[in-house]
Design an enzyme around this catalytic site. Sequence first.
Site, PDB file in Angstrom:
ATOM      1  N   THR A  32     -97.037 -38.472 -47.256  1.00  0.00           N
ATOM      2  CA  THR A  32     -96.383 -39.376 -48.206  1.00  0.00           C
ATOM      3  C   THR A  32     -96.105 -40.730 -47.558  1.00  0.00           C
ATOM      4  O   THR A  32     -95.969 -40.841 -46.343  1.00  0.00           O
ATOM      5  CB  THR A  32     -95.030 -38.802 -48.664  1.00  0.00           C
ATOM      6  OG1 THR A  32     -94.121 -38.813 -47.546  1.00  0.00           O
ATOM      7  CG2 THR A  32     -95.149 -37.385 -49.171  1.00  0.00           C
ATOM      8  N   GLY A  34     -94.998 -44.065 -45.900  1.00  0.00           N
ATOM      9  CA  GLY A  34     -95.314 -44.720 -44.643  1.00  0.00           C
ATOM     10  C   GLY A  34     -96.047 -43.821 -43.673  1.00  0.00           C
ATOM     11  O   GLY A  34     -96.893 -44.291 -42.898  1.00  0.00           O
ATOM     12  N   THR A  35     -95.744 -42.546 -43.680  1.00  0.00           N
ATOM     13  CA  THR A  35     -96.443 -41.619 -42.791  1.00  0.00           C
ATOM     14  C   THR A  35     -97.915 -41.531 -43.179  1.00  0.00           C
ATOM     15  O   THR A  35     -98.811 -41.543 -42.316  1.00  0.00           O
ATOM     16  CB  THR A  35     -95.811 -40.209 -42.864  1.00  0.00           C
ATOM     17  OG1 THR A  35     -94.407 -40.311 -42.601  1.00  0.00           O
ATOM     18  CG2 THR A  35     -96.441 -39.273 -41.858  1.00  0.00           C
ATOM     19  N   LYS A 136     -86.671 -21.149 -44.407  1.00  0.00           N
ATOM     20  CA  LYS A 136     -86.345 -19.856 -45.018  1.00  0.00           C
ATOM     21  C   LYS A 136     -87.556 -18.926 -44.963  1.00  0.00           C
ATOM     22  O   LYS A 136     -87.425 -17.732 -44.687  1.00  0.00           O
ATOM     23  CB  LYS A 136     -85.903 -20.054 -46.467  1.00  0.00           C
ATOM     24  CG  LYS A 136     -85.641 -18.729 -47.191  1.00  0.00           C
ATOM     25  CD  LYS A 136     -85.047 -18.919 -48.568  1.00  0.00           C
ATOM     26  CE  LYS A 136     -84.805 -17.554 -49.223  1.00  0.00           C
ATOM     27  NZ  LYS A 136     -84.097 -17.678 -50.517  1.00  0.00           N
ATOM     28  N   HIS A 275     -58.456 -33.738 -10.601  1.00  0.00           N
ATOM     29  CA  HIS A 275     -58.181 -32.613 -11.499  1.00  0.00           C
ATOM     30  C   HIS A 275     -57.498 -33.069 -12.783  1.00  0.00           C
ATOM     31  O   HIS A 275     -56.505 -32.491 -13.230  1.00  0.00           O
ATOM     32  CB  HIS A 275     -57.351 -31.546 -10.779  1.00  0.00           C
ATOM     33  CG  HIS A 275     -58.034 -31.004  -9.560  1.00  0.00           C
ATOM     34  ND1 HIS A 275     -59.259 -30.381  -9.618  1.00  0.00           N
ATOM     35  CD2 HIS A 275     -57.669 -31.007  -8.255  1.00  0.00           C
ATOM     36  CE1 HIS A 275     -59.619 -30.023  -8.388  1.00  0.00           C
ATOM     37  NE2 HIS A 275     -58.681 -30.396  -7.549  1.00  0.00           N
ATOM     38  N   GLU A 327     -66.159 -39.146  -5.508  1.00  0.00           N
ATOM     39  CA  GLU A 327     -67.171 -38.487  -6.331  1.00  0.00           C
ATOM     40  C   GLU A 327     -67.838 -39.479  -7.282  1.00  0.00           C
ATOM     41  O   GLU A 327     -69.058 -39.488  -7.438  1.00  0.00           O
ATOM     42  CB  GLU A 327     -66.529 -37.359  -7.166  1.00  0.00           C
ATOM     43  CG  GLU A 327     -66.135 -36.141  -6.353  1.00  0.00           C
ATOM     44  CD  GLU A 327     -67.293 -35.190  -6.124  1.00  0.00           C
ATOM     45  OE1 GLU A 327     -68.426 -35.507  -6.531  1.00  0.00           O
ATOM     46  OE2 GLU A 327     -67.064 -34.135  -5.532  1.00  0.00           O
ATOM     47  N   ASN A 416     -45.126 -30.609 -17.507  1.00  0.00           N
ATOM     48  CA  ASN A 416     -44.089 -31.633 -17.455  1.00  0.00           C
ATOM     49  C   ASN A 416     -44.506 -32.707 -16.455  1.00  0.00           C
ATOM     50  O   ASN A 416     -45.019 -32.398 -15.392  1.00  0.00           O
ATOM     51  CB  ASN A 416     -42.757 -31.026 -17.023  1.00  0.00           C
ATOM     52  CG  ASN A 416     -42.101 -30.242 -18.149  1.00  0.00           C
ATOM     53  OD1 ASN A 416     -42.091 -30.654 -19.281  1.00  0.00           O
ATOM     54  ND2 ASN A 416     -41.536 -29.079 -17.812  1.00  0.00           N
ATOM     55  N   PHE A 461     -37.771 -35.794 -22.734  1.00  0.00           N
ATOM     56  CA  PHE A 461     -36.358 -36.027 -22.396  1.00  0.00           C
ATOM     57  C   PHE A 461     -35.887 -35.097 -21.280  1.00  0.00           C
ATOM     58  O   PHE A 461     -36.520 -34.084 -20.962  1.00  0.00           O
ATOM     59  CB  PHE A 461     -35.467 -35.906 -23.628  1.00  0.00           C
ATOM     60  CG  PHE A 461     -35.417 -34.533 -24.271  1.00  0.00           C
ATOM     61  CD1 PHE A 461     -34.939 -33.413 -23.605  1.00  0.00           C
ATOM     62  CD2 PHE A 461     -35.821 -34.371 -25.597  1.00  0.00           C
ATOM     63  CE1 PHE A 461     -34.854 -32.170 -24.199  1.00  0.00           C
ATOM     64  CE2 PHE A 461     -35.747 -33.127 -26.221  1.00  0.00           C
ATOM     65  CZ  PHE A 461     -35.267 -32.029 -25.515  1.00  0.00           C
ATOM     66  N   ARG A 508     -41.986 -39.069 -27.187  1.00  0.00           N
ATOM     67  CA  ARG A 508     -42.416 -38.362 -25.984  1.00  0.00           C
ATOM     68  C   ARG A 508     -43.944 -38.478 -25.844  1.00  0.00           C
ATOM     69  O   ARG A 508     -44.654 -38.821 -26.788  1.00  0.00           O
ATOM     70  CB  ARG A 508     -41.994 -36.906 -26.032  1.00  0.00           C
ATOM     71  CG  ARG A 508     -42.807 -36.061 -27.012  1.00  0.00           C
ATOM     72  CD  ARG A 508     -42.327 -34.637 -27.043  1.00  0.00           C
ATOM     73  NE  ARG A 508     -43.235 -33.813 -27.813  1.00  0.00           N
ATOM     74  CZ  ARG A 508     -42.911 -32.643 -28.378  1.00  0.00           C
ATOM     75  NH1 ARG A 508     -41.690 -32.167 -28.247  1.00  0.00           N
ATOM     76  NH2 ARG A 508     -43.810 -31.955 -29.041  1.00  0.00           N
TER      77      ARG A 508
END
Length: 512
Positions: A32, A34-35, A136, A275, A327, A416, A461, A508
């Site tokens: 089809t 352009g191809t 399929k 880490h 590293e 923490n 806090f 926080r």
Amino acid sequence: MKKRALVSVSDKRGIVSFVQKLEEMDVEVISTGGTKRELEKAGVNVIGIEEVTGFPEMMDGRVKTLHPNIHGGLLGVRENTEHMEALKEQGIGLIDFVIVNLYPFQSTIENPASTFDDAIENIDIGGPSMIRSAAKNHNDVAIIVDAEDYDVVLQELKDSNGELSVERKRKLAAKAFRHTAAYDALIGEYLTKQVGEEAPEKLTITYNRKQMLRYGENPHQQAAFYERPLGNPTSIARSTQLHGKELSYNNINDADAALAVIRDFEGPTVAAIKHMNPCGVGIGATIFDAFTKAYEADTTSIFGGVIACNQEVDKETALKMKEIFLEIVIAPSFSEEALAVLTEKKNIRLLTVDLESNQPVEQRITTVSGGALVQETDTLSYEDVEVTIPTTRKPSDSELEQIKMAWKVVKHVKSNAIVLAKADQTIGVGAGQMNRVGAAKIAIEQAGDRAKDAVMASDAFFPMSDTVEAAAKAGIKAIIQPGGSKRDQESIDMANEYGITMVFTGVRHFKH
């Protein structure tokens, strides 16, 4: 009976050569648009789609392959007598190969000049329909959506007298469904953003494999690195590697963490990561000055670390970096002289990343067993919050600048989290502790004598006054924390007792 191939591709890499080889194997070619023109120009004998459907293309090509003569030929099961009789009765020929890939939706929406209508016009309908029909019925039809598979298919056809194994066709079908699923996911993501849906009932995103990794966090774990289409350009996934070994799983995580830190700073800044936690952050008048401060923040932990710079690495900085084992070094660019210095080290990874983009930061997606957590990225800055100062003593201008720096860094430390800063560098980091005073003690011990007159930032806090007391005994003079504890007054009283100024942000920065 001659086999037939249906060819319609947007990505035309290698298509002419591939189809010419099929033609040499006596395969008829249907094509089809352009191809078809591309193949005919190369001398391939092509049957136009209209000759098969008996119906002209219409609506600007929107309707051309959506026809029983196409989908009947794709879906007819060869071993099903009823199917074969129905096809014969309707004069529908079988199609044995489908070579299709889809309209360039991604490149269309990546173009800043493209409009919403442009995007909609580049949603392929016939292509996915043909792919799904062929996939399929893959026992009988070979569906090829990726130019990388052309050589493999041709070799197997050559070795097996023009036949592909069921195993090969099943692999191709699996890839085909991944192809259409990723395509639809990208369209769904685009339209979801267009309508402002923040938490859709289905999370449909897609990733493209960027590279296989030698292993994951540990050598016994398999791993791969995937890149998100249209992902943040200021990301490790969009980086360019100039030198060194391949990135590892842990390298990528650390590099991502390093970039997150330096995105929050404007002046010359260097972040050293170990880490996934900052072990040293420095701000300077030059990138050399910033690197020196980041290095001197923790000369032990930086060994084997990942470095991110928000400005070009020059020769002077490269010579300083060369003295230690690193590293990775990430920067917007490296001067020619800096590259000459650093590439003398065979294994160091040198990466460039675009830090100029203003594209919004992506959502953070974290997998859990059986599911995923999705949240906005924490981009809150000091300027976004309404601070209060509940202590008697207010911060000086210099203390306020250090407070801002420490608060920017603590956001990127595992909870923490406690960060100590002084003279535009971190001097102590307490990360990932089960209690806050424990994190503070680690940061204070690391800082040693440098803690005197330093500032402290906490990601959450203080549940009691013990952290303030530990800070006071170390000589810390200013603290920034969210506030909001039922026992805030105890911390305020302790700060006043020792002459510490304390800033409450009201928000926080947990990072788990």
